[in-house]
Design an enzyme around this catalytic site. Structure first.
Site, mmCIF file in Angstrom:
data_model
loop_
_atom_site.group_PDB
_atom_site.id
_atom_site.type_symbol
_atom_site.label_atom_id
_atom_site.label_comp_id
_atom_site.label_asym_id
_atom_site.label_seq_id
_atom_site.Cartn_x
_atom_site.Cartn_y
_atom_site.Cartn_z
ATOM 1 N N ASP A 7 0.864 -1.181 0.000
ATOM 2 C CA ASP A 7 0.000 0.000 0.000
ATOM 3 C C ASP A 7 0.900 1.230 0.000
ATOM 4 O OD1 ASP A 7 -2.711 1.210 0.237
ATOM 5 O OD2 ASP A 7 -1.864 2.028 2.070
ATOM 6 N N GLU A 9 0.991 5.743 0.503
ATOM 7 C CA GLU A 9 0.372 7.015 0.859
ATOM 8 C C GLU A 9 1.053 8.095 0.031
ATOM 9 O OE1 GLU A 9 -2.277 7.103 2.581
ATOM 10 O OE2 GLU A 9 -2.173 5.081 3.424
ATOM 11 N N GLU A 52 -5.781 18.283 2.763
ATOM 12 C CA GLU A 52 -6.695 17.154 2.545
ATOM 13 C C GLU A 52 -5.966 15.824 2.663
ATOM 14 O OE1 GLU A 52 -6.232 19.685 0.532
ATOM 15 O OE2 GLU A 52 -8.110 20.829 0.641
ATOM 16 N N HIS A 150 -5.066 6.357 7.834
ATOM 17 C CA HIS A 150 -4.454 5.492 6.838
ATOM 18 C C HIS A 150 -2.949 5.413 7.106
ATOM 19 C CE1 HIS A 150 -7.715 5.397 3.559
ATOM 20 N NE2 HIS A 150 -8.251 5.868 4.662
ATOM 21 N N ASP A 155 -2.243 -0.697 6.550
ATOM 22 C CA ASP A 155 -3.234 -1.049 5.537
ATOM 23 C C ASP A 155 -2.806 -2.284 4.749
ATOM 24 O OD1 ASP A 155 -4.631 1.091 6.416
ATOM 25 O OD2 ASP A 155 -4.495 2.279 4.580
#
Length: 228
Positions: A7, A9, A52, A150, A155
């Protein structure tokens, strides 16, 4: 069979508009069992962190400022993932950022044929249902209470458990097959039971003795309902 569950980010949604990879987490699985080997790294994106994005993963520009550049850890990452299948949820997104970073530092892209997209698997197995990682964890009873934000490694750990469930659980003989339809690698169930001693089929009809005993048992009732 070795597979890498991973995963990422990022600072946003599109590397072609300036967004960068800031974290990657990888879990090694062999025959769909986690081996305990992982690769986890934060990267300095050399840019600001949009509000965000920070709300999603909690990684600030200040936190990442002293982390290595992707190019400084790329060899370790490539050594870890090897040539094995790469499993991700909404894998097109993760592959897009991974391949962008690889090409930025002079490496070839990871071929899409190595991609296993658990989002595709979930949509096929549970049409009409919710297919987010959170929803799939809930469906399969996977504890995610410690997931407040997250995180790439966390994850990936959750996704590894989801992936096992999506591919039929820990059943011996279920293996992966590649589907070159353009929707990512999918699973094929190929069950190979172990062959043992031959056993003759058991008789299922009652013996004369059993019929007589059953008749005597029924006759022992006084005024049974089935005779009225």
């Amino acid at each position: 069979m070795r597979e890498i569950i991973f995963d990422t980010e990022t600072t946003g949604l599109d590397p072609l508009t300036g967004d960068r990879l800031v974290e990657i987490g990888c879990i090694e699985m062999v025959n769909r069992v986690a081996t305990g080997r992982t690769f986890h790294e934060y990267f300095n994106p050399q840019r600001d962190m949009p509000v965000e994005a920070e709300r999603v993963h909690g990684l600030s520009a200040a936190f990442l400022s002293d982390k290595p550049l992707f190019a400084e850890r790329v060899h370790d990452l490539l050594e870890f993932i090897g040539e094995d299948p790469l499993v991700a949820h909404n894998a097109q997104f993760d592959f897009g950022f991974l391949n962008f970073e690889l090409t930025q530092c002079g490496h070839g892209e990871v071929h899409v044929e190595r991609m296993v997209d658990t989002l595709v698997l979930a949509r096929r197995r549970h049409p009409g249902a919710k297919h987010s990682l959170d929803a799939l964890c809930t469906r399969y009873g996977i504890d995610r209470s410690h997931r407040t934000l997250h995180g790439a490694l966390l994850d990936a750990e959750l996704l590894a458990q989801v992936y096992v469930e999506l591919t039929g659980g820990r059943q011996i003989g279920l293996q992966l097959a590649v589907d070159n339809t353009g929707e990512g690698t999918v699973t094929a169930t190929r069950f190979a039971p172990k062959l043992g001693e031959y056993r003759a089929p058991r008789p299922h009809q009652p013996s004369d003795e059993e019929i007589a005993r059953h008749k005597a048992f029924l006759e022992s009732f006084e005024s049974p309902l089935w005779t009225s």
